[in-house]
Scaffold this motif. Structure first.
Motif, mmCIF file in Angstrom:
data_model
loop_
_atom_site.group_PDB
_atom_site.id
_atom_site.type_symbol
_atom_site.label_atom_id
_atom_site.label_comp_id
_atom_site.label_asym_id
_atom_site.label_seq_id
_atom_site.Cartn_x
_atom_site.Cartn_y
_atom_site.Cartn_z
ATOM 1 N N ALA A 137 0.832 -1.208 0.000
ATOM 2 C CA ALA A 137 0.000 0.000 0.000
ATOM 3 C C ALA A 137 0.865 1.255 0.000
ATOM 4 N N THR A 138 1.954 1.240 0.778
ATOM 5 C CA THR A 138 2.865 2.386 0.821
ATOM 6 C C THR A 138 3.508 2.614 -0.534
ATOM 7 N N PHE A 139 3.969 1.552 -1.170
ATOM 8 C CA PHE A 139 4.613 1.649 -2.482
ATOM 9 C C PHE A 139 3.677 2.257 -3.523
ATOM 10 N N ILE A 140 2.432 1.779 -3.553
ATOM 11 C CA ILE A 140 1.476 2.251 -4.564
ATOM 12 C C ILE A 140 1.063 3.695 -4.296
ATOM 13 N N ILE A 141 0.730 4.010 -3.038
ATOM 14 C CA ILE A 141 0.259 5.365 -2.722
ATOM 15 C C ILE A 141 1.376 6.388 -2.914
ATOM 16 N N SER A 142 2.601 6.061 -2.502
ATOM 17 C CA SER A 142 3.709 7.017 -2.634
ATOM 18 C C SER A 142 4.043 7.289 -4.093
ATOM 19 N N ALA A 143 3.814 6.323 -4.971
ATOM 20 C CA ALA A 143 4.058 6.543 -6.402
ATOM 21 C C ALA A 143 3.066 7.529 -6.993
ATOM 22 N N ASN A 144 1.895 7.637 -6.390
ATOM 23 C CA ASN A 144 0.845 8.489 -6.932
ATOM 24 C C ASN A 144 0.672 9.798 -6.184
ATOM 25 N N LEU A 145 1.134 9.862 -4.944
ATOM 26 C CA LEU A 145 0.964 11.085 -4.169
ATOM 27 C C LEU A 145 2.323 11.646 -3.766
ATOM 28 N N ASP A 146 2.726 11.451 -2.548
ATOM 29 C CA ASP A 146 3.980 12.019 -2.059
ATOM 30 C C ASP A 146 4.607 11.023 -1.104
ATOM 31 N N ASN A 147 5.903 10.711 -1.309
ATOM 32 C CA ASN A 147 6.515 9.641 -0.517
ATOM 33 C C ASN A 147 6.654 9.996 0.970
ATOM 34 N N LEU A 148 6.978 11.252 1.291
ATOM 35 C CA LEU A 148 7.122 11.627 2.701
ATOM 36 C C LEU A 148 5.795 11.540 3.436
ATOM 37 N N THR A 149 4.757 12.145 2.880
ATOM 38 C CA THR A 149 3.459 12.153 3.542
ATOM 39 C C THR A 149 2.892 10.739 3.658
ATOM 40 N N THR A 150 3.078 9.950 2.596
ATOM 41 C CA THR A 150 2.618 8.562 2.628
ATOM 42 C C THR A 150 3.339 7.774 3.710
ATOM 43 N N ALA A 151 4.662 7.921 3.769
ATOM 44 C CA ALA A 151 5.447 7.200 4.780
ATOM 45 C C ALA A 151 5.007 7.583 6.187
ATOM 46 N N THR A 152 4.794 8.874 6.421
ATOM 47 C CA THR A 152 4.376 9.340 7.749
ATOM 48 C C THR A 152 3.020 8.769 8.126
#
Length: 464
Positions: free
Chosen positions: A132-147
């Motif tokens: 889920a982190t991999f897919i969402i960060s590819a489409n939005l923002d990696n920092l915000t997704t990771a947090t």
């Protein structure tokens, strides 16, 4: 004065690299670097301008007498504002994507992640949350997704060591996911805005290396986890008084937010306008949809008390200020004319973009992934008319150099936990020491990075 500006840049790198020891935030260092650099530049502006922009400055004067005020006005209008606009376009895009993910998160559009990972099985939980982190960060923002994912994981997993291992896997997945699209990471966004890459070509080359760089260390981390995790499932976030959205409304918002961002490359190709304008358009549409769906709550007391993750807000502001400061600082170094000399030395001494990429990856782990990436990007302009197969051809649009730098700095930044803002957030949240990360994570990340890099080399070799 060029030497002074370069020394300021090097000192900035050292302070950023040692920020976890000194306790000084790297965003503050970046902003100070950008501010002081331009002050030094404008104090000796005449020398720099007559060296770097003699024709433009002569045209600006139109026969008038050169004065101190004239050169400052020229620098402000013809030099400084260019770099402000370049940095602002990246910052505005980040601001839009961070706002999009916050609106979606506050409306429960990512609650499905918590539902998916409702298990004690370490294998299922680890792979589900990192996917889920991999897919969402590819489409939005990696920092915000990771947090966001770290907050979810922290509330579920009770054992500290297990949280440390899964948290590291989340950071790796976020950085790898962000690096294979042009909108998932500031480096790809910068390259795309400069015309060095196109969205489809970049993703087609970067997808498999990014997946391998995520899967391999995650597989190794999974082996270090027990079969069953120490988890505690709290009730789902209360969505009664703070939002009335049902499941299909959340799906609509998710489609508007992420689907709209997918359309941005097409928007950019059609209009040739900066991608941040498309991101702001998506944000505005999502904002309207949010107010329509929550119209009964607009004047309610609950609306003013809605939960907004403080960690997400603070991390987002840090990232925005850091990117702005680094880009402004790099702009003033570019205007000194030192980068062509450094590039010439690299061409004569190294003459291999793969070695440059590997060195940049290791430097990213020590300093910061975006700082090293923008330094590498500033060294070379996009070359026109060269053949893809030769050394100079590596710097054409969609050339090998840009892909190598984007991949190596993003994944190399995970070699140490201090190589990215999200890694620092994990260190603070789980109280991870650099020595622990070095012993338990660095070799795992290194294995994935090198295998992914070998695949990227094979792709470029076969297609070029």
């Amino acid at each position: 004065m060029t030497l002074i500006v370069v020394i300021l840049l090097i000192l900035g790198y050292l302070l950023i690299a040692t920020g976890h020891l000194t306790g000084v935030n790297k965003a503050a260092i970046a902003m100070f670097l950008g501010t002081v650099g331009w002050v030094v530049y404008i104090c000796w502006g005449t020398d720099f301008v007559t060296d770097m922009h003699p024709d433009d400055y002569a045209e600006f004067l139109s026969g008038a007498e050169p004065t101190s005020d004239a050169v400052k006005e020229f620098i402000h209008k013809n030099v400084f504002l260019y770099y402000v606009g370049r940095a602002a376009s990246i910052v505005m895009f980040l601001l839009a994507t961070m706002s999009i993910i916050e609106i979606l998160n506050n409306n429960g559009c990512f609650d499905f992640v918590t539902t998916w990972i409702r298990t004690h099985n370490s294998n299922r939980l680890l792979w589900t949350i990192t996917l889920a982190t991999f897919i969402i960060s590819a489409n939005l923002d990696n920092l915000t997704t990771a947090t966001m994912m770290l907050v979810i994981m922290h509330s579920i997993v009770q054992n500290r060591r297990q949280r440390m291992l899964i948290g590291c896997a989340i950071i790796i997945a976020a950085n790898c996911g962000g690096c294979f699209t042009v909108i998932g990471d500031p480096t790809g966004l910068l390259l795309w805005g400069d015309g060095a890459i196109t969205a489809s070509n970049f993703s087609s080359y970067m997808a498999l290396p990014a997946v391998l760089a995520w899967v391999i260390p995650t597989f190794l981390i999974n082996r270090a986890l027990p079969e069953r995790l120490d988890t505690q499932w709290s009730p789902m976030p209360y969505r009664g008084d703070d939002t009335n959205l049902n499941q299909w409304q959340r799906i609509v918002m998710l489609f508007v937010g992420i689907g709209g961002l997918w359309f941005i490359p097409t928007f950019h190709n059609i209009t040739k306008l900066s991608p941040f304008l498309g991101a702001l358009c998506v944000l505005s549409v999502l904002w309207v949809v949010n107010e329509i769906f929550n119209r009964k709550l607009m004047n309610a007391d609950q609306m003013s008390k809605r939960f907004i993750p403080r960690a997400l807000q603070y991390g987002s502001i840090q990232q925005i200020l850091f990117v702005m400061g680094i880009m402004m600082g790099m702009g003033v170094v570019t205007e000194t004319g030192i980068f062509p000399d450094v590039a010439q030395w690299i061409d004569e001494t190294v003459h291999n973009v793969w070695i440059v990429g590997i060195v940049s990856g290791f430097l990213s782990a020590i300093v910061d992934s975006f700082t090293i990436a923008i330094s590498d990007i500033s060294l070379y302009p996009v070359v026109k008319g060269a053949l893809p197969g030769d050394y100079i051809g590596s710097f054409i649009a969609n050339g090998a150099y840009w892909k190598i730098i984007a991949y190596c700095t993003a994944v190399g930044g995970c070699l140490l936990s201090v190589g990215s803002v999200s890694g620092l957030a994990l260190m603070q949240m789980e109280h991870i020491r650099l020595g622990w990360y070095l012993r338990n994570m660095t070799l795992k990340v290194l294995a994935g990075w090198l295998i992914g890099l070998a695949v990227l080399w094979l792709e470029i070799y076969l297609y070029n």
